[in-house]
Design a protein around this motif. Structure first.
Motif, PDB file in Angstrom:
ATOM      1  N   HIS A  77      -0.140   1.215   2.595  1.00  0.00           N
ATOM      2  CA  HIS A  77      -0.509   1.183   4.002  1.00  0.00           C
ATOM      3  C   HIS A  77       0.507   1.971   4.814  1.00  0.00           C
ATOM      4  O   HIS A  77       1.700   1.968   4.507  1.00  0.00           O
ATOM      5  CB  HIS A  77      -0.556  -0.270   4.479  1.00  0.00           C
ATOM      6  CG  HIS A  77      -1.315  -0.462   5.743  1.00  0.00           C
ATOM      7  ND1 HIS A  77      -0.733  -0.362   6.973  1.00  0.00           N
ATOM      8  CD2 HIS A  77      -2.624  -0.740   5.972  1.00  0.00           C
ATOM      9  CE1 HIS A  77      -1.647  -0.582   7.912  1.00  0.00           C
ATOM     10  NE2 HIS A  77      -2.800  -0.810   7.326  1.00  0.00           N
ATOM     11  N   ASP A  84      -4.656  -2.681   1.693  1.00  0.00           N
ATOM     12  CA  ASP A  84      -3.689  -3.051   0.667  1.00  0.00           C
ATOM     13  C   ASP A  84      -2.306  -2.814   1.268  1.00  0.00           C
ATOM     14  O   ASP A  84      -1.943  -1.682   1.545  1.00  0.00           O
ATOM     15  CB  ASP A  84      -3.896  -2.168  -0.572  1.00  0.00           C
ATOM     16  CG  ASP A  84      -2.920  -2.515  -1.683  1.00  0.00           C
ATOM     17  OD1 ASP A  84      -1.924  -3.215  -1.400  1.00  0.00           O
ATOM     18  OD2 ASP A  84      -3.143  -2.076  -2.833  1.00  0.00           O
ATOM     19  N   PRO A  85      -1.556  -3.906   1.483  1.00  0.00           N
ATOM     20  CA  PRO A  85      -0.263  -3.718   2.152  1.00  0.00           C
ATOM     21  C   PRO A  85       0.674  -2.782   1.394  1.00  0.00           C
ATOM     22  O   PRO A  85       1.607  -2.249   1.971  1.00  0.00           O
ATOM     23  CB  PRO A  85       0.315  -5.129   2.235  1.00  0.00           C
ATOM     24  CG  PRO A  85      -0.523  -5.984   1.374  1.00  0.00           C
ATOM     25  CD  PRO A  85      -1.834  -5.307   1.165  1.00  0.00           C
ATOM     26  N   LYS A  86       0.434  -2.598   0.102  1.00  0.00           N
ATOM     27  CA  LYS A  86       1.326  -1.713  -0.667  1.00  0.00           C
ATOM     28  C   LYS A  86       0.988  -0.246  -0.452  1.00  0.00           C
ATOM     29  O   LYS A  86       1.755   0.634  -0.830  1.00  0.00           O
ATOM     30  CB  LYS A  86       1.220  -2.043  -2.155  1.00  0.00           C
ATOM     31  CG  LYS A  86       1.560  -3.482  -2.451  1.00  0.00           C
ATOM     32  CD  LYS A  86       2.622  -3.605  -3.492  1.00  0.00           C
ATOM     33  CE  LYS A  86       3.386  -4.862  -3.230  1.00  0.00           C
ATOM     34  NZ  LYS A  86       3.863  -5.610  -4.289  1.00  0.00           N
TER      35      LYS A  86
END
Ligand code: FES
Lengths: 372, 351
Positions: A104, A100-102
């Protein structure tokens, strides 16, 4: 270094076997990571955001003492959560597996004056690789304290209880300065180094943003509560700093924790690396709430063995790790927070005074200590 | 301009209030589908279609721009806590009243996302969305005669077309192992009953694989028809050859779902230079998998070479395209699709 090596009774094969057993513990957690863990970190993040929002909302009315108290307490806890259970652990890549790029390690930024990029380098790379190696791990004494009897005493060290206290109050600034290697880099020749200057500017930007938010904008938004809000955010930052400093001191400073010579890590095997982490770290015992508020750094030993396992799994890992300590007859340094904090401070005081020279000393050992 | 300036100033101020987070981090807590948010959707229902296929009804966020029949969408779903991206054809008509869209998913053996969507996905779940894309679509000018040639889940983009646009003369040849495996079967039969469609089902369990030469007998005027074909590579390869042989290849439009993976190459040490990770890779594993295993945040989508959701600069070294065996060497500006590229010697990927 204590006079006797507490790992002397282990053979090389035993140490490698220990390494394999630790690898197995790690693999087991990795294989079972899943939905529940992801839900956990999401829940913590969302709780932290809500708590911060509500606390800041309450502080708009901080002219009323009960509002001030509640808001300040809430904000302190929110800031501690942001730095400890959330920030520290995400920046270790503990949650990267979620993709999840949020959430990371490459994208996360925390409420701290040290930009996460810089902190990751000094903490994840240097401290975690060279844990407690004198001259390599600057976390040992943060370059301003003497933490081992072998280190040469200097009259400067008389003041170290005071330095340590000041460092505790402004801990996040201390960390930022430390990540910048300020002492070293402020020397004439290095000051101009463009890479250093860029990093210093990045810290400057973060400080500006945080100061603006905490000490200008939120107080202004509070209107007549300007001053109480200012005092509240200052207090919350202070509380957070004192708390994180205490927790972090407990990780490697209490009595019983070993430090290592630079020479000793040459050609270190995986088993030996694990062993050094085990002997170089200390835990804090306590309730679930206690573990949560320390960001599970109360499981410092487990964290140092497996820095990238999700923090919510350290408690279960600890049971197995502790059994290994027993099996291999090693000392598992742990204790309740007051005891560990006292022990760490005691060491700071004790080593501020000169001690008798340790007996055995090789020439290159001497050099290392000087370098430290 | 005049109206955006104060607004962006207000936004800047808000950013100062929320730093180091963004205002959207807080807004997401209450309204993840709002305009201006990262595009997401909410699963509202999952309807079974066959034993191993289901239609997922999605309410897209306000930023959704709408699709053209035949297009696909990349969706990001959390399976066992891990966000996985896949591309699925949209099967809903483009003008659905309630603004919802649907994808129809067939569970493939060992398919993590497809099995999750068909068997475990719960209404209420948030998923990540991209804007729809793809050029497997109908032309502006209506062709007089249409042929849809599909197999298995290759019917999904075509169903999007069938539901969206009516033609006077449409024939469909659809292959599936057995009658009960035909996705949308009753709806197709309704269309047949209404004389809106002529349908030939080929049940490969009993009839065997479709021999493309049989088209002459199934659809004698196939060469005059504008054809959309979607299905496994074997069928599409055969179709492309057949159409080319008859000199009518410009009438054929294909959509490929999965590349046939050729296991070749020798691998090498892969450096992910942005994150500073280095790992050994063999010559058969896609770099996307290699990077993800190493904990590098790799963008992805279909994972089969069609969506370009995974393109990443190749800074040094060489990679091999797993579908064609073709070697790509690093040069400034060279992008590779990590999902269908493997290391062909040491290489440096900018992630
Ligand atoms: S993930 Fe779709 S092309 Fe690579």
């Amino acid at each position: 270094m204590t006079a006797t090596d507490p790992t002397a009774h282990l053979t090389a094969e035993q140490i490698e076997e220990l390494g394999r057993e630790l690898d197995a513990i790690r693999d087991e957690v990795i294989a079972s990571r899943g939905e529940k863990d992801a839900a956990y970190i999401r829940k913590v993040i969302s709780a932290q955001r809500k708590l911060e929002l509500v606390s800041r909302g309450v502080l708009l009315f901080s002219i009323f003492p009960p509002a001030w108290l509640i808001g300040t307490a809430g904000l302190s806890v929110a800031k501690i959560m942001d730095n400890m259970e959330i920030g520290h652990n995400i920046l270790h890549g503990q949650w990267d597996w979620m993709r999840d790029p949020k959430i990371h390690s490459t994208t996360w930024e925390w409420d701290h004056v040290s930009p996460s990029e810089q902190w990751k380098h000094s903490h994840n790379e240097l401290h975690h690789t060279y844990t407690n190696v004198i001259g390599k791990d600057n976390d040992l004494g943060y370059g301003i304290m003497r933490v081992d009897e072998d280190q040469r005493w200097h009259p400067f060290h008389l003041g170290q209880p005071l330095w340590n206290f000041i460092n505790a109050c402004f801990f996040e600034y201390g960390i930022a300065a430390y990540d910048l290697e300020l002492g070293k880099n402020l020397q004439k020749r290095r000051r101009k180094n463009p890479e250093f200057r860029a990093r210093a500017r990045a810290v400057g930007r973060k400080i500006r943003k945080q100061v603006l938010k905490d000490y200008v904008i939120h107080p202004l938004l509070s209107g007549p509560s300007f001053l109480p809000t200012l005092a509240a955010t200052f207090t919350a930052n202070l509380v957070r700093n004192l708390w994180t400093h205490s927790v972090i001191m407990c990780g490697h400073f209490p009595e019983g924790v070993q430090v290592f010579e630079r020479r000793s890590i040459k050609g270190e095997t995986r088993g030996q690396w694990y062993l050094r982490q085990m002997m170089g770290s200390a835990n804090i015992s306590g309730s679930k709430a206690m573990h949560f508020m320390t960001g599970n750094l109360s499981h410092q030993i487990e964290h140092h063995l497996f820095p990238d396992l999700p923090s919510n799994r350290y408690a279960e890992v600890a049971v197995k790790v502790r059994a290994l300590f027993e099996k291999y007859e090693l000392e598992y340094v742990t204790g309740p927070l007051p005891k560990q904090v006292f022990s760490a401070w005691h060491k700071v005081f004790r080593l501020s005074l000169p001690n008798k020279k340790p007996k055995v000393k090789t020439p290159d050992r001497e050099q290392e200590l000087l370098a430290a | 301009m005049t109206s955006t300036a104060p607004r962006s100033r207000a936004w800047k101020l808000l950013e100062m209030v929320t730093t180091p987070l963004l205002p959207s981090d807080y807004l997401d807590l209450v309204s993840p589908l709002r305009a201006g948010a990262d595009l997401r959707g909410r699963i509202e229902a999952v309807h079974p279609e066959t034993g191993d296929a289901a239609t997922v009804v999605i309410r897209p966020g306000r930023g959704w721009r709408g699709h053209t029949a035949g297009q696909y969408v990349r969706i990001g779903v959390d399976v066992d806590g891990v966000r996985l991206w896949r591309a699925y054809s949209l099967t809903s008509p483009t003008d659905r009243r309630d603004g919802r869209v649907t994808i129809t998913v067939k569970a493939i053996p060992d398919g993590k996302v497809s099995n999750h969507l068909v068997r475990r996905a719960k209404p209420g779940t948030l998923i990540q969305l991209d804007q729809p894309t793809g050029d497997f679509v109908l032309p502006q000018a209506k062709p007089a005669k249409v042929l849809y040639l599909t197999a298995g889940s290759g019917i999904t983009p075509v169903m999007g077309m069938l539901r969206d646009t009516e033609f006077d003369d449409v024939v469909m040849v659809h292959c599936a192992p057995q009658p009960q495996d035909v996705i949308f079967r009753s709806e197709l039969h309704d269309l047949v009953a209404d004389k809106k469609l002529r349908l030939t089902e080929v049940h490969t369990d009993t009839d065997g694989m479709l021999d493309i030469a049989r088209l002459d007998e199934l659809v004698p005027d196939w060469a005059e028809r504008e054809t959309w074909a979607c299905g496994p590579a074997g069928l599409l390869d055969a179709a492309e050859e057949h159409w080319t042989e008859h000199g009518v290849q410009e009438r054929l439009h294909t959509e490929r779902f999965r590349p046939g993976i050729v296991v070749t190459g020798d691998g090498g040490e892969v450096t992910f230079s942005t994150t500073g990770r280095t790992v050994d890779a063999d010559g058969a594993t896609p770099l996307l998998d290699i990077g993800e295993e190493a904990g590098v945040l790799m963008p992805s989508g279909c994972r089969m070479g069609i969506c370009f959701g995974c393109v990443t600069p190749l800074k040094a070294g060489a990679v091999r395209d797993l579908r064609t065996g073709e070697i790509t060497e690093a040069e400034p500006g060279v992008l590779i699709q990590t999902c269908v590229s493997a290391a062909a010697g040491p290489c440096d990927i900018e992630r």
